[in-house]
Each structure stands twice: as structure tokens, then as C-alpha cells.
Design a protein around this motif. Structure first.
Motif, PDB file in Angstrom:
ATOM      1  N   ALA A 103      -0.900  -4.267   6.853  1.00  0.00           N
ATOM      2  CA  ALA A 103      -0.222  -5.725   7.029  1.00  0.00           C
ATOM      3  C   ALA A 103       0.057  -5.745   5.507  1.00  0.00           C
ATOM      4  N   PHE A 104      -1.016  -6.254   4.784  1.00  0.00           N
ATOM      5  CA  PHE A 104      -1.802  -6.256   4.009  1.00  0.00           C
ATOM      6  C   PHE A 104      -1.149  -5.517   2.862  1.00  0.00           C
ATOM      7  N   ARG A 105      -0.982  -4.236   2.787  1.00  0.00           N
ATOM      8  CA  ARG A 105      -0.328  -3.272   1.813  1.00  0.00           C
ATOM      9  C   ARG A 105       0.341  -3.213   2.075  1.00  0.00           C
ATOM     10  N   ALA A 106       1.324  -3.659   3.233  1.00  0.00           N
ATOM     11  CA  ALA A 106       3.383  -4.096   3.094  1.00  0.00           C
ATOM     12  C   ALA A 106       3.470  -4.804   1.819  1.00  0.00           C
ATOM     13  N   MET A 107       2.912  -5.929   2.488  1.00  0.00           N
ATOM     14  CA  MET A 107       3.111  -7.222   1.948  1.00  0.00           C
ATOM     15  C   MET A 107       2.705  -7.350   0.493  1.00  0.00           C
ATOM     16  N   LEU A 108       1.602  -6.174  -0.419  1.00  0.00           N
ATOM     17  CA  LEU A 108       1.137  -6.306  -1.643  1.00  0.00           C
ATOM     18  C   LEU A 108       2.449  -5.620  -2.107  1.00  0.00           C
ATOM     19  N   GLN A 109       3.383  -4.189  -1.831  1.00  0.00           N
ATOM     20  CA  GLN A 109       3.880  -3.246  -1.481  1.00  0.00           C
ATOM     21  C   GLN A 109       5.396  -4.338  -2.419  1.00  0.00           C
ATOM     22  N   VAL A 110       5.021  -5.247  -1.569  1.00  0.00           N
ATOM     23  CA  VAL A 110       6.717  -5.927  -1.585  1.00  0.00           C
ATOM     24  C   VAL A 110       6.644  -6.769  -3.607  1.00  0.00           C
ATOM     25  N   ASN A 111       5.335  -7.379  -3.421  1.00  0.00           N
ATOM     26  CA  ASN A 111       5.019  -8.556  -3.891  1.00  0.00           C
ATOM     27  C   ASN A 111       4.930  -7.530  -5.667  1.00  0.00           C
ATOM     28  N   LEU A 112       4.477  -6.415  -5.675  1.00  0.00           N
ATOM     29  CA  LEU A 112       4.648  -4.870  -6.684  1.00  0.00           C
ATOM     30  C   LEU A 112       5.725  -4.928  -6.856  1.00  0.00           C
ATOM     31  N   THR A 113       7.031  -4.676  -6.046  1.00  0.00           N
ATOM     32  CA  THR A 113       8.706  -4.060  -5.894  1.00  0.00           C
ATOM     33  C   THR A 113       8.454  -5.676  -7.224  1.00  0.00           C
ATOM     34  N   VAL A 114       8.974  -6.791  -6.663  1.00  0.00           N
ATOM     35  CA  VAL A 114       9.177  -7.539  -6.862  1.00  0.00           C
ATOM     36  C   VAL A 114       8.602  -8.004  -8.748  1.00  0.00           C
ATOM     37  N   LEU A 115       7.441  -7.425  -9.176  1.00  0.00           N
ATOM     38  CA  LEU A 115       6.664  -7.429 -10.615  1.00  0.00           C
ATOM     39  C   LEU A 115       7.560  -6.732 -11.387  1.00  0.00           C
ATOM     40  N   ALA A 116       7.937  -5.228 -10.233  1.00  0.00           N
ATOM     41  CA  ALA A 116       8.286  -4.399 -11.143  1.00  0.00           C
ATOM     42  C   ALA A 116      10.128  -4.780 -11.953  1.00  0.00           C
ATOM     43  N   THR A 117      10.329  -5.508 -10.392  1.00  0.00           N
ATOM     44  CA  THR A 117      11.831  -5.570 -10.850  1.00  0.00           C
ATOM     45  C   THR A 117      11.776  -6.505 -12.157  1.00  0.00           C
ATOM     46  N   ALA A 118      10.943  -7.328 -11.909  1.00  0.00           N
ATOM     47  CA  ALA A 118      11.100  -8.648 -13.442  1.00  0.00           C
ATOM     48  C   ALA A 118      10.677  -7.863 -14.339  1.00  0.00           C
ATOM     49  N   HIS A 119       9.871  -7.538 -14.394  1.00  0.00           N
ATOM     50  CA  HIS A 119       9.220  -6.203 -16.100  1.00  0.00           C
ATOM     51  C   HIS A 119      10.969  -5.617 -15.872  1.00  0.00           C
ATOM     52  N   ALA A 120      11.227  -4.588 -15.364  1.00  0.00           N
ATOM     53  CA  ALA A 120      12.379  -4.160 -15.663  1.00  0.00           C
ATOM     54  C   ALA A 120      13.206  -4.670 -16.059  1.00  0.00           C
TER      55      ALA A 120
END
Length: 165
Positions: A103-120
């Protein structure tokens, strides 16, 4: 919105039924749960801030995020060192830790997706601004064949971007 606090009740109920010999293994497991919970709470806050466009506030969490990440890595290392003992003394706790970690990894993936989107998005904005600046600086000339001439390197103006928010 920390999802681990509600899910820690099964582990606390298991703790009451344990043999005294597994106390050290349970302590290591509890340290990992605490590290994951603390880091997850901060990551969820960072995700909320970035989604709301409050990048400046999200950047201020960086120091605490590094500290909590170090605590998490130390806890995982300790768990790996005691994994055999934990598997013998409390296999149900080890499987609970695996579920929480998934569950922790899944939530980290959401965070990384949000950060990658903001970066893009920010990179796209900077590239767009740069393209507009370059259009204004390039002379509007045509070749003998009637095609638009490609600008030479002397016509390209560098774009300076301040990374400080």
C-alpha cells in the motif's frame, strides 16, 4: 489522510498474543511501520500541495522528507537483518508488513506521478516561452526557393531561468 493509522489496529491486536521471544522482531517491525506512516503522511501532504499548485510550500518539505526517508531506509535495513527471526516468531506480522508496504508503494507511485506531471507541465511552459522568444528574435527571411530560412546559431537567444521559487 494517513491510511496507515487505521490499518495498524490488526498489528496492535496481534501484539497482545505474542511470545516474549519475538519482542525484538516486533520492535523492528513497529519501527518500520512508524517510519512508513511518518513518511507517507509527509508525502501525502506534498502531493496535496503540488496538486493545488502550491509548489513553493511543497519545496519546504524537502528537508523533513529526506530525514524521514533516511529513517525508512534504516528501518528496512534492520528488518532485512532480522527477517529470518521475524519469519520464525511472527510470520503473520511479516505478511502484514508486506501488505502495508505494498500500500505504501502504491501511494508513493501516486506521489511520483503527480511530481512527474508537475515537472512535465513546467517544462512545457518553459519550452513554450522559449519558442515564443526565439520567434521574435529570428529574422523573417526566405531562401531563393521561397521557403522560410532556418535561423543561424547567432540568431538564437539563450533563455535564462531562475530555479529559485
Amino acid at each position: 489522510m494517513n491510511h496507515f493509522n487505521a490499518s495498524r489496529q490488526p498489528m496492535q491486536a496481534q501484539r497482545q498474543n505474542t511470545a516474549p521471544g519475538s519482542a525484538e522482531a516486533r520492535k523492528v517491525a513497529e519501527q518500520l511501520m512508524d517510519a512508513m506512516s511518518a513518511l507517507l503522511g509527509l508525502i501525502e501532504r506534498e502531493t496535496e500541495l503540488v496538486r493545488a499548485g502550491k509548489v513553493r510550500e511543497a519545496v519546504t518539505l524537502e528537508g523533513k522528507k529526506q530525514e524521514l526517508s533516511r529513517n525508512y531506509v534504516v528501518a528496512v535495513s534492520e528488518l532485512k537483518a532480522n527477517q529470518a527471526q521475524l519469519a520464525k516468531s511472527a510470520p503473520e506480522l511479516l505478511s502484514t508488513l508486506h501488505r502495508h508496504h505494498d500500500a505504501f508503494r502504491a501511494m508513493l507511485q501516486v506521489n511520483l506521478t503527480v511530481l512527474a506531471t508537475a515537472h512535465a507541465v513546467s517544462e512545457s511552459v518553459v519550452r513554450g516561452v522559449n519558442a515564443e522568444i526565439q520567434k521574435r528574435n529570428v529574422p523573417n527571411t526566405y531562401t531563393a526557393a521561397g521557403r522560410r530560412a532556418a535561423p543561424g546559431p547567432r540568431h538564437i537567444t539563450p533563455l535564462a531561468v531562475s530555479r529559485s521559487l
